[in-house]
Design a protein around this motif. Sequence first.
Motif, PDB file in Angstrom:
ATOM      1  N   SER A 287      62.701  41.948  31.757  1.00  8.29           N
ATOM      2  CA  SER A 287      63.181  43.238  31.296  1.00  8.29           C
ATOM      3  C   SER A 287      63.429  44.151  32.486  1.00  8.29           C
ATOM      4  O   SER A 287      63.069  43.849  33.626  1.00  8.29           O
ATOM      5  N   GLU A 288      64.044  45.304  32.209  1.00 12.27           N
ATOM      6  CA  GLU A 288      64.294  46.293  33.256  1.00 12.27           C
ATOM      7  C   GLU A 288      62.998  46.627  33.976  1.00 12.27           C
ATOM      8  O   GLU A 288      62.032  47.055  33.377  1.00 12.27           O
ATOM      9  N   ASN A 289      62.965  46.410  35.284  1.00 16.22           N
ATOM     10  CA  ASN A 289      61.728  46.591  36.040  1.00 16.22           C
ATOM     11  C   ASN A 289      61.918  47.540  37.219  1.00 16.22           C
ATOM     12  O   ASN A 289      61.196  47.457  38.211  1.00 16.22           O
TER      13      ASN A 289
ATOM     14  N   MET B 256      63.638  54.701  44.177  1.00 18.79           N
ATOM     15  CA  MET B 256      63.974  53.634  43.247  1.00 18.79           C
ATOM     16  C   MET B 256      63.486  52.292  43.781  1.00 18.79           C
ATOM     17  O   MET B 256      63.866  51.863  44.862  1.00 18.79           O
ATOM     18  N   GLN B 257      62.617  51.637  43.018  1.00 16.20           N
ATOM     19  CA  GLN B 257      61.999  50.388  43.440  1.00 16.20           C
ATOM     20  C   GLN B 257      62.059  49.367  42.301  1.00 16.20           C
ATOM     21  O   GLN B 257      62.203  49.717  41.137  1.00 16.20           O
ATOM     22  N   GLN B 258      61.907  48.066  42.662  1.00 13.61           N
ATOM     23  CA  GLN B 258      61.697  47.009  41.682  1.00 13.61           C
ATOM     24  C   GLN B 258      60.212  46.648  41.672  1.00 13.61           C
ATOM     25  O   GLN B 258      59.577  46.605  42.722  1.00 13.61           O
ATOM     26  N   ALA B 259      59.694  46.369  40.492  1.00 15.62           N
ATOM     27  CA  ALA B 259      58.279  46.029  40.341  1.00 15.62           C
ATOM     28  C   ALA B 259      58.135  44.603  39.814  1.00 15.62           C
ATOM     29  O   ALA B 259      58.734  44.248  38.793  1.00 15.62           O
ATOM     30  N   PHE B 260      57.343  43.803  40.509  1.00 11.77           N
ATOM     31  CA  PHE B 260      57.041  42.431  40.116  1.00 11.77           C
ATOM     32  C   PHE B 260      55.532  42.227  40.144  1.00 11.77           C
ATOM     33  O   PHE B 260      54.809  42.910  40.880  1.00 11.77           O
ATOM     34  N   PHE B 261      55.080  41.243  39.361  1.00  8.71           N
ATOM     35  CA  PHE B 261      53.675  40.855  39.388  1.00  8.71           C
ATOM     36  C   PHE B 261      53.528  39.477  40.017  1.00  8.71           C
ATOM     37  O   PHE B 261      54.383  38.603  39.846  1.00  8.71           O
TER      38      PHE B 261
ATOM     39  N   ILE C 137      64.294  37.715  43.149  1.00  4.73           N
ATOM     40  CA  ILE C 137      64.064  39.159  43.155  1.00  4.73           C
ATOM     41  C   ILE C 137      65.319  39.896  42.692  1.00  4.73           C
ATOM     42  O   ILE C 137      65.262  40.783  41.839  1.00  4.73           O
ATOM     43  N   ALA C 138      66.460  39.506  43.252  1.00  2.48           N
ATOM     44  CA  ALA C 138      67.713  40.180  42.919  1.00  2.48           C
ATOM     45  C   ALA C 138      68.077  40.029  41.454  1.00  2.48           C
ATOM     46  O   ALA C 138      68.632  40.957  40.840  1.00  2.48           O
ATOM     47  N   ASN C 139      67.768  38.879  40.863  1.00  2.00           N
ATOM     48  CA  ASN C 139      68.162  38.589  39.487  1.00  2.00           C
ATOM     49  C   ASN C 139      67.032  38.743  38.478  1.00  2.00           C
ATOM     50  O   ASN C 139      67.173  38.354  37.320  1.00  2.00           O
ATOM     51  N   ASN C 140      65.885  39.293  38.909  1.00  6.03           N
ATOM     52  CA  ASN C 140      64.744  39.493  38.001  1.00  6.03           C
ATOM     53  C   ASN C 140      64.321  38.202  37.308  1.00  6.03           C
ATOM     54  O   ASN C 140      64.067  38.171  36.102  1.00  6.03           O
ATOM     55  N   GLN C 141      64.194  37.129  38.070  1.00  6.18           N
ATOM     56  CA  GLN C 141      63.834  35.838  37.508  1.00  6.18           C
ATOM     57  C   GLN C 141      62.345  35.561  37.638  1.00  6.18           C
ATOM     58  O   GLN C 141      61.671  36.093  38.528  1.00  6.18           O
TER      59      GLN C 141
END
Length: 294
Positions: free
Chosen positions: A54-56, A129-134, A190-194
């Motif tokens: 989802s949007e992260n 503006m950042q991307q968040a991953f676990f 990371i770029a594709n939110n996979q």
Amino acid sequence: MGFIKAFTGALGGVFADQWLDFLTVPSGIAPTAAFFPAVNAGRNAGRGSNTRGSENVISNGSKIVVPNGYGLVTFQDGRVTGFVSEPGGFEFRGEDPSSQSVFAGDGVFGQVVRNTWERIKFGGRPSGMQQAFFVNLKELPDNRFGTQSEIYWDDSYLGAQVGAVTRGTYTLRIADPLLFVSTLVPGAFIANNQIFDFTDFDNPVSDQLFNEVVASLGPAFSRYTNDPERGNRITRLQQDSVGFAKSLSEVVEENYQWHSGRGIVIERVALVAIEYDEDTRALLPDVKKADALR
């Protein structure tokens, strides 16, 4: 630029009422998933089974809950900008001078993460503006290996060369989350939110790790059976998942730098089957008799 700690531990009490919308780990995420996008618990609950997250994207004021057993990593333009491994609630504050980029605590990840952060941290001042991953900090199960032909090693107790075909599984643990994401996770994920899962057949990293484990099996068997301080026997291999894992982990570290270069370690190994060659099978009854007399 970074995070402000709002609370520690589970989401509850007054924060459960105030934080109706926050980013966290997807529901139903597979235990084998090592790295995946954060999801918004208010808007995107239940979408954890998607191969695209989802949007992260987070900005100033975003609320994030980090459950126990996971680490949060933020990125901008593919570069790491922050890390949290302490369980609890955090607010992202891109312009607050008192905010921190790293919440690693004093536990197992504390100094390890801080040392890695100093090497790979984002240069300059990122925007809000950042991307968040676990990152999954638990044991990652069901990583498979197997040999198509015999592997060989010298056994000092048998006084002979041993040959066998073997297969099994091992569990991985991410020991240095920042080193792991900076060296093993491809930028496209990371770029594709996979979701990055070692057990996925189309994961480009999995084949490489599989080949490195298979290439290390012979030396690991030799190390396990020939170390006089461990007093191991070939007949114990299938019952000693932790002991053999130590031998295998030592070999892959020496040959491929899994821990020091990639931030991952082997925790346990389950040898599902070992099919010894004819000469070895003929020697095994003598080994069992000798052990029974000790």
